[in-house]
Design a protein around this motif. Structure first.
Motif, mmCIF file in Angstrom:
data_model
loop_
_atom_site.group_PDB
_atom_site.id
_atom_site.type_symbol
_atom_site.label_atom_id
_atom_site.label_comp_id
_atom_site.label_asym_id
_atom_site.label_seq_id
_atom_site.Cartn_x
_atom_site.Cartn_y
_atom_site.Cartn_z
ATOM 1 N N GLY A 85 20.944 65.815 27.635
ATOM 2 C CA GLY A 85 22.015 64.844 27.354
ATOM 3 C C GLY A 85 21.668 64.424 25.678
ATOM 4 O O GLY A 85 21.435 63.459 25.298
ATOM 5 N N ALA A 86 20.882 65.586 24.926
ATOM 6 C CA ALA A 86 21.342 65.198 24.028
ATOM 7 C C ALA A 86 22.006 65.325 22.734
ATOM 8 O O ALA A 86 22.676 66.347 22.513
ATOM 9 C CB ALA A 86 20.135 66.347 23.025
ATOM 10 N N PRO A 87 22.418 64.258 22.312
ATOM 11 C CA PRO A 87 23.217 64.595 20.949
ATOM 12 C C PRO A 87 23.537 65.246 19.474
ATOM 13 O O PRO A 87 22.710 65.618 19.365
ATOM 14 C CB PRO A 87 23.786 63.060 20.016
ATOM 15 N N VAL A 88 24.000 66.940 20.031
ATOM 16 C CA VAL A 88 23.345 67.846 19.123
ATOM 17 C C VAL A 88 24.871 68.480 18.316
ATOM 18 O O VAL A 88 25.698 69.189 18.963
ATOM 19 C CB VAL A 88 22.417 69.083 19.191
ATOM 20 N N LEU A 89 24.964 68.357 16.733
ATOM 21 C CA LEU A 89 26.506 69.938 16.828
ATOM 22 C C LEU A 89 25.850 70.587 16.618
ATOM 23 O O LEU A 89 24.171 70.957 15.570
ATOM 24 C CB LEU A 89 26.475 68.543 15.582
ATOM 25 N N ALA A 90 26.136 72.046 16.785
ATOM 26 C CA ALA A 90 25.401 73.431 15.786
ATOM 27 C C ALA A 90 26.539 73.572 15.409
ATOM 28 O O ALA A 90 28.226 73.049 15.544
ATOM 29 C CB ALA A 90 25.398 74.759 17.194
ATOM 30 N N LEU A 91 26.677 73.846 13.711
ATOM 31 C CA LEU A 91 27.240 74.446 13.350
ATOM 32 C C LEU A 91 27.621 76.000 13.258
ATOM 33 O O LEU A 91 25.973 76.640 12.987
ATOM 34 C CB LEU A 91 27.233 74.586 11.600
ATOM 35 N N ALA A 92 28.293 77.256 14.190
ATOM 36 C CA ALA A 92 28.107 78.549 14.109
ATOM 37 C C ALA A 92 29.655 79.092 13.251
ATOM 38 O O ALA A 92 30.187 78.780 13.186
ATOM 39 C CB ALA A 92 28.964 78.579 15.324
ATOM 40 N N SER A 93 28.528 79.401 12.056
ATOM 41 C CA SER A 93 29.868 79.975 11.403
ATOM 42 C C SER A 93 29.752 81.465 11.480
ATOM 43 O O SER A 93 29.472 82.171 12.818
ATOM 44 C CB SER A 93 28.387 80.817 9.909
ATOM 45 N N HIS A 94 31.538 81.663 10.951
ATOM 46 C CA HIS A 94 31.367 83.605 11.628
ATOM 47 C C HIS A 94 31.996 84.445 10.853
ATOM 48 O O HIS A 94 31.753 84.122 9.246
ATOM 49 C CB HIS A 94 32.642 82.773 12.892
ATOM 50 N N ILE A 95 32.470 85.249 11.446
ATOM 51 C CA ILE A 95 32.286 86.664 10.021
ATOM 52 C C ILE A 95 33.693 86.193 9.763
ATOM 53 O O ILE A 95 34.645 85.025 9.597
ATOM 54 C CB ILE A 95 32.976 87.946 10.596
ATOM 55 N N PRO A 96 34.531 87.156 7.943
ATOM 56 C CA PRO A 96 35.568 86.361 8.059
ATOM 57 C C PRO A 96 36.941 86.193 8.502
ATOM 58 O O PRO A 96 35.991 86.970 9.258
ATOM 59 C CB PRO A 96 35.899 87.653 6.700
ATOM 60 N N ALA A 97 37.642 85.062 8.105
ATOM 61 C CA ALA A 97 38.504 85.312 9.338
ATOM 62 C C ALA A 97 39.499 86.238 9.516
ATOM 63 O O ALA A 97 40.420 86.637 10.874
ATOM 64 C CB ALA A 97 39.415 83.485 8.965
ATOM 65 N N SER A 98 39.420 87.059 8.154
ATOM 66 C CA SER A 98 40.764 87.966 8.474
ATOM 67 C C SER A 98 40.216 89.159 9.020
ATOM 68 O O SER A 98 41.369 90.231 9.418
ATOM 69 C CB SER A 98 40.881 88.226 6.888
ATOM 70 N N GLN A 99 39.479 89.653 9.462
ATOM 71 C CA GLN A 99 38.192 90.375 10.199
ATOM 72 C C GLN A 99 38.222 90.194 11.186
ATOM 73 O O GLN A 99 37.563 90.920 12.232
ATOM 74 C CB GLN A 99 36.849 90.917 9.589
ATOM 75 N N ILE A 100 38.753 88.711 12.204
ATOM 76 C CA ILE A 100 38.429 88.518 13.552
ATOM 77 C C ILE A 100 39.222 89.039 14.294
ATOM 78 O O ILE A 100 40.321 89.568 14.052
ATOM 79 C CB ILE A 100 38.175 86.610 13.704
ATOM 80 N N GLU A 154 35.387 74.416 18.923
ATOM 81 C CA GLU A 154 36.467 75.196 18.647
ATOM 82 C C GLU A 154 35.703 75.760 17.781
ATOM 83 O O GLU A 154 35.509 75.313 16.732
ATOM 84 C CB GLU A 154 37.488 74.145 18.633
ATOM 85 N N MET A 155 36.726 76.662 16.206
ATOM 86 C CA MET A 155 37.049 77.242 15.264
ATOM 87 C C MET A 155 37.422 76.727 14.750
ATOM 88 O O MET A 155 39.315 76.013 14.483
ATOM 89 C CB MET A 155 37.085 78.437 15.781
ATOM 90 N N LEU A 156 37.420 75.894 13.645
ATOM 91 C CA LEU A 156 37.678 76.010 11.860
ATOM 92 C C LEU A 156 38.221 77.366 11.586
ATOM 93 O O LEU A 156 37.989 77.596 10.974
ATOM 94 C CB LEU A 156 37.036 75.704 11.013
ATOM 95 N N PRO A 198 34.380 80.051 10.250
ATOM 96 C CA PRO A 198 33.462 81.763 9.287
ATOM 97 C C PRO A 198 34.004 81.376 7.789
ATOM 98 O O PRO A 198 34.046 80.347 7.271
ATOM 99 C CB PRO A 198 35.482 82.194 9.534
ATOM 100 N N GLY A 199 33.041 81.859 7.101
ATOM 101 C CA GLY A 199 32.148 81.897 6.262
ATOM 102 C C GLY A 199 32.807 81.942 5.122
ATOM 103 O O GLY A 199 32.532 80.784 4.289
ATOM 104 N N ASP A 200 34.338 82.210 4.644
ATOM 105 C CA ASP A 200 35.262 82.517 3.855
ATOM 106 C C ASP A 200 36.068 81.167 3.962
ATOM 107 O O ASP A 200 36.564 80.552 2.581
ATOM 108 C CB ASP A 200 35.834 83.629 3.867
ATOM 109 N N ILE A 201 36.293 80.714 5.076
ATOM 110 C CA ILE A 201 36.960 79.204 5.318
ATOM 111 C C ILE A 201 36.404 78.172 4.812
ATOM 112 O O ILE A 201 36.592 77.425 3.916
ATOM 113 C CB ILE A 201 37.422 78.938 6.760
ATOM 114 N N ALA A 202 34.575 78.430 5.001
ATOM 115 C CA ALA A 202 34.379 77.384 4.646
ATOM 116 C C ALA A 202 34.408 77.206 2.953
ATOM 117 O O ALA A 202 33.922 76.025 2.538
ATOM 118 C CB ALA A 202 32.850 77.153 5.062
ATOM 119 N N ASP A 203 34.196 78.343 2.340
ATOM 120 C CA ASP A 203 33.993 78.859 1.317
ATOM 121 C C ASP A 203 35.427 78.186 -0.182
ATOM 122 O O ASP A 203 35.924 78.238 -1.056
ATOM 123 C CB ASP A 203 33.712 80.125 0.705
ATOM 124 N N LYS A 204 36.521 78.014 1.017
ATOM 125 C CA LYS A 204 37.684 78.132 0.244
ATOM 126 C C LYS A 204 38.025 76.474 0.202
ATOM 127 O O LYS A 204 36.848 75.638 0.240
ATOM 128 C CB LYS A 204 38.673 78.279 0.859
#
Length: 578
Positions: A92-107, A129-131, A160-166
């Protein structure tokens, strides 16, 4: 022009996040660079395994009660997070995990390091959920934050890493985040029904879990009114055992004392804020339960009544409806049995223990309990260290005892200690590490030194997986695959620049522990302990005893609990009178 990663960092700053635990790498780099450019508003904590980062975030959240964050890069970086996030969710610990992903165009193309994190984390997170486009920020980040806080539990934002950089599409703005949950009051008819059952029962026993946090006084008032012995789970120990004249110990695999007898001999058992999983130790009848999570009601044992509400709010509403019970026979019987049970096994670990080599781990735990600070945070590895913590660490209302008590994974103690130390650098933080657990995430000793954390690591070094050895012996199997060559962890600690001591004689132990705990910054004490010092529950079956005897021969079954005996004797001498 701010990027999506900049917006994410800003939202986290607004939510009160002070640091992010993780390992840098490829798809995560835009987020890490945004942290670098945040002028220290958020600190990047370099751990040496993302699993440790998730554990550290879980401990920080448990110590502060506030949101903590960890991160992993795509593929392996994400999968390393899993163990610690499971632990956080189940604690019951409030934790947010940031899971980065491969480039969106390659998914979906089988790209290098491709996984499906939105599927990977679904089982352990209450929100994942995925951004997929910049226009979803900053709302999606705020949604992730609020889900973690609301649980409380784990939420995962896949980026996704490329989305984060936009470049960002929307202004980040501001939005209030609810950092605390409200009080859940029970239905009046449920409270009335509960009062009727308690008033009608001649022998009431209370069994408390972590859900009694903040309700100590209310539970003590209830126990005094109905003359009830009070038992607890391991997670409930730190919140209910202190200043408790009705204490009868624990049940379960780590249990001790008269708790088992109390809940089985009672006419009515009241479960307070507990989701105790080992149903075979519960009576399976004559039980009522109070919990703020309605999904937990009745899932461990059949109930005569289920009450949905916070423990404190429920007991406040209940108290005026109760009649004062005068008959103390049941309470006195259980307190006497509790004291007798503890007294009967003390010789197994106290006779000549200060000269016994290898050192009895019980003795080491009892000395550590004596010398640790009154407000220390003590983190505990899974395995036999859980036993020593359950039986020897004395709560007082100020100490914290944190472990993987619901997920039960190895290697949690040191990374938990890292998170606790970051939460409060002025507070004493002690990791009770098993040699098996420490060796799994040994690189985190480097993390402790690198960040100058005052973590004191006490290694219970028996060159064995002690709990697994016990499990085999109880099942009548010879211990196999549980032992390994003796390792000098003090030498390893010195190799990473940490002051360390190796203790083989019990006469040296207290002095070394005091010196280590008083040393500024990190320190490690490697205590060479007896691998044959095993402990069994306060209640076990004939089959288990038979199996243990077949495998262990003359092995001593030690169930002692150190200073708990002193508490039991004090409670027996000073039984509260109505």
């Amino acid at each position: 022009m701010p990027t999506v990663a900049d917006q994410l960092v800003t939202v986290l700053r607004q939510a009160g996040v002070r640091r992010i635990y993780g390992v840098v790498g490829d798809s995560l780099n835009p987020v890490v660079d945004a942290i670098r450019r945040s002028d220290g508003a958020i600190e990047w904590v370099h751990v040496h395994n993302e699993e440790a980062g998730a554990f550290a975030a879980a401990a920080e959240a448990q110590v502060t009660g506030q949101l903590a964050v960890c991160a992993g890069s795509c593929g392996p970086g994400n999968t390393h997070l899993v163990q610690g996030l499971y632990d956080a969710q189940r604690s019951g610990a409030p934790v947010l995990a940031l899971a980065s992903h491969i480039p969106a165009s390659q998914i979906g193309t089988g790209f290098f390091q491709e996984t499906h994190p939105e599927l990977l984390f679904r089982d352990l997170a209450q929100w994942c959920e995925m951004l997929s486009q910049p226009e979803q920020m900053p709302r999606m980040a705020r949604t992730a934050v609020q889900h973690a806080i609301a649980g409380p539990g784990v939420s995962v934002l896949v980026v996704p890493g490329d989305i984060a950089d936009k470049s960002a599409s929307n202004p980040v703005g501001r939005s209030a985040v609810s950092a605390s949950t409200g009080v859940l009051s029970p239905a009046p008819d449920a409270v009335a029904a509960l009062a009727e059952k308690i008033n009608a029962a001649s022998k009431v026993a209370l069994f408390c879990g972590a859900g009694v946090r903040g309700s100590h006084a209310a539970v003590m008032r209830l126990a005094a009114t109905v003359q009830a012995p009070v038992g607890h789970t391991l997670r409930g120990k730190e919140w209910i055992q202190f200043d408790n004249p009705y204490d009868v110990g624990m049940i379960g695999l780590l249990g001790y004392g008269a708790c088992y007898d109390a809940v089985h001999d009672a006419d009515l058992v009241v479960l307070l804020g507990t989701d105790f999983p080992y149903d075979s130790f519960l009576p399976g009848a004559r039980t009522v339960q109070i919990d703020r999570d309605a999904s937990r009601l009745g899932r461990r044992t059949p109930l005569e009544l289920a009450v949905h509400g916070d423990v404190g709010a429920t007991l406040e509403a209940l108290q005026p409806l109760l009649r004062q019970k005068r008959d103390q026979k049941f309470l006195e019987t259980m307190l006497r049995k509790h004291e007798k049970t503890l007294s009967g096994v003390v010789d197994a670990y106290t006779k000549d223990v200060d000269h016994h080599v290898p050192i009895h781990p019980e003795y080491a735990a009892s000395i550590l309990d004596t010398v640790a600070a009154d407000d220390a945070v003590l983190t505990v590895d899974t395995g036999m260290n859980n036993v020593w913590a359950a039986r020897y660490l004395t709560p007082n209302g100020r100490r914290r005892i944190i472990g993987s008590f619901t997920h039960g994974t190895m290697a949690n103690a040191l990374p938990h200690a890292i998170g606790a130390a970051f939460a409060d650098r002025e507070r004493q933080v002690v990791s009770l590490s098993g040699d098996g657990g420490l060796s799994m995430l040994l690189g985190e000793l480097i993390t402790v030194v690198q960040h100058g954390l005052g973590v004191k690591t006490i290694v219970f070094n028996n060159a064995s997986l002690g709990m697994v050895r016990l499990e085999m012996l109880v099942d009548g199997m010879p211990a196999y695959g549980t032992d390994h060559p003796q390792v000098d962890f003090a030498a390893i600690a010195r190799g990473v620049g940490m002051p360390s001591w190796r203790v083989t004689s019990p006469t040296d132990l207290e002095g070394v522990l005091r010196e280590a705990l008083g040393t500024p910054g990190p320190a490690l004490v490697d205590v060479v302990t007896d691998p044959n010092a095993l402990s069994v529950p306060s209640h076990f079956t004939f089959g288990q005893v038979k199996g243990f005897a077949l495998a262990a021969g003359k092995t001593v079954l030690a169930g002692g609990v150190g200073s708990m005996l002193d508490l039991a004797r004090s409670n027996l001498r000073n039984i509260p009178r109505p």
